[in-house]
Scaffold this active site. Structure first.
Site, mmCIF file in Angstrom:
data_model
loop_
_atom_site.group_PDB
_atom_site.id
_atom_site.type_symbol
_atom_site.label_atom_id
_atom_site.label_comp_id
_atom_site.label_asym_id
_atom_site.label_seq_id
_atom_site.Cartn_x
_atom_site.Cartn_y
_atom_site.Cartn_z
ATOM 1 N NE ARG A 105 9.530 16.372 -2.465
ATOM 2 C CZ ARG A 105 10.699 15.850 -2.140
ATOM 3 N NH1 ARG A 105 11.510 16.466 -1.298
ATOM 4 N NH2 ARG A 105 11.102 14.719 -2.679
ATOM 5 C CE LYS A 140 -5.175 -6.214 -6.854
ATOM 6 N NZ LYS A 140 -4.863 -7.445 -6.082
ATOM 7 C CE LYS A 172 -9.934 -9.688 -12.027
ATOM 8 N NZ LYS A 172 -9.323 -8.932 -10.914
ATOM 9 C CD GLU A 201 -9.591 -14.047 -10.845
ATOM 10 O OE1 GLU A 201 -8.574 -13.432 -10.510
ATOM 11 O OE2 GLU A 201 -10.728 -13.754 -10.447
ATOM 12 C CG ASP A 222 -7.729 -15.955 -7.642
ATOM 13 O OD1 ASP A 222 -6.704 -15.353 -7.295
ATOM 14 O OD2 ASP A 222 -8.812 -15.824 -7.055
#
Length: 285
Positions: A105, A140, A172, A201, A222
């Site tokens: 597994r 992410k 940012k 950004e 963006d």
């Protein structure tokens, strides 16, 4: 591809620690079901994919079985980065039956998840085609799987953005507000870590001009419209590289591939993956 072939820092150390954790949470103080099998029983097993995929995760699988039972023998028919057709045997292993079943597994969890990441990345890389645009991942990622997923993205033919908060600046909106402006933020970044890449950004063309004047290395657009994106590309030509981010799905990616941008980043490479359907079949000897 092997972890030693990448520039992801601490990848081998992360790999070993992650496998140890995965086995600890799954096996605990012992696999009680595997104890149904005589301790000296030998077996052979095959791992099959039920769907087309791009393979990634071989070193994690090998580490699972190395930590459990180094005497197990693994034979691979594909390498990481290979395109594997549905119903193909990815690898076989032979040795102690208890060890094979105990590691099944954890090994498949790594292989199905990382192959899912690589398969998504491969699809995005295909959409970019021969445009010269580099498709980048983001931060992410699944917690704890950062370096593993970054590796899988490379297996799929895409590229890594910064690995974490430590290896490059990405300035940012909130950083800009807290630092007192784009120019001040970029200038301070050059002081804090000279030589590190500095990316800003921006949300409109006015901010783009400020970022260009500040000397940023890369400017991330963006949620720019296609018209403003074209204007931004012209303004930045020869002064900074351009990265597109925000709502980049398959349809928009195909459109952007026709523009003269340097990078397109998408969190979908790592956060929208679907695990590949794998199966292990065992035969007793």
């Amino acid at each position: 591809m092997h972890p030693r072939d990448t520039t992801i820092p601490n990848l081998l150390e992360d790999l070993q620690q992650l496998v140890t954790l995965a086995l600890r949470e799954d096996v605990g103080d012992g696999d009680i079901t595997a104890q149904l099998i005589p301790a000296d029983r030998e077996a052979r097993a095959r791992v099959i994919t039920r769907e087309d995929c791009t393979l990634a995760g071989r070193p994690w699988v090998e580490e699972v079985f190395r930590q459990l039972d180094a005497s197990l023998q693994l034979h691979w028919y594909f390498q990481d980065g290979d395109q594997v057709p549905a119903d193909a045997v990815i690898f076989e292993l032979q040795g102690n039956a208890r060890s094979i079943l105990t590691g099944e597994r954890a090994a498949l969890n790594f292989l199905q998840t990382l192959s899912g990441t690589a398969t998504t990345a491969s699809a995005y890389a295909s959409l970019a085609g021969d445009s010269g645009i580099k498709i980048l991942d983001t931060r992410k990622t699944i917690p704890g799987l950062r370096s593993a997923q970054k590796y899988a993205v490379l297996c799929g033919g895409c590229h890594n953005h910064r690995i974490g908060l430590y290896d490059a600046f990405l300035i940012k909106e909130n950083h800009i507000a807290a630092a007192g402006g784009i120019d001040q933020a970029v200038a301070q970044a050059r002081v804090i870590k000279p030589g590190a890449l500095v990316e800003v950004e921006v949300e409109n063309l006015d901010e783009l001009r400020q970022a260009l004047d500040s000397g940023a290395d890369v400017i991330m657009l963006d949620e720019f419209s296609d018209t403003d994106t074209r204007t931004a590309i012209e303004l930045a030509r020869g002064r900074a590289k351009i990265e597109i981010s925000g709502s980049v799905d398959n349809t928009r990616l195909e459109k952007l591939a026709g523009l003269d941008v340097d990078y397109i980043s998408s969190g979908s490479l790592t956060k929208h993956l679907r695990a590949v359907d794998l199966s292990l079949r065992i035969e007793m000897e």
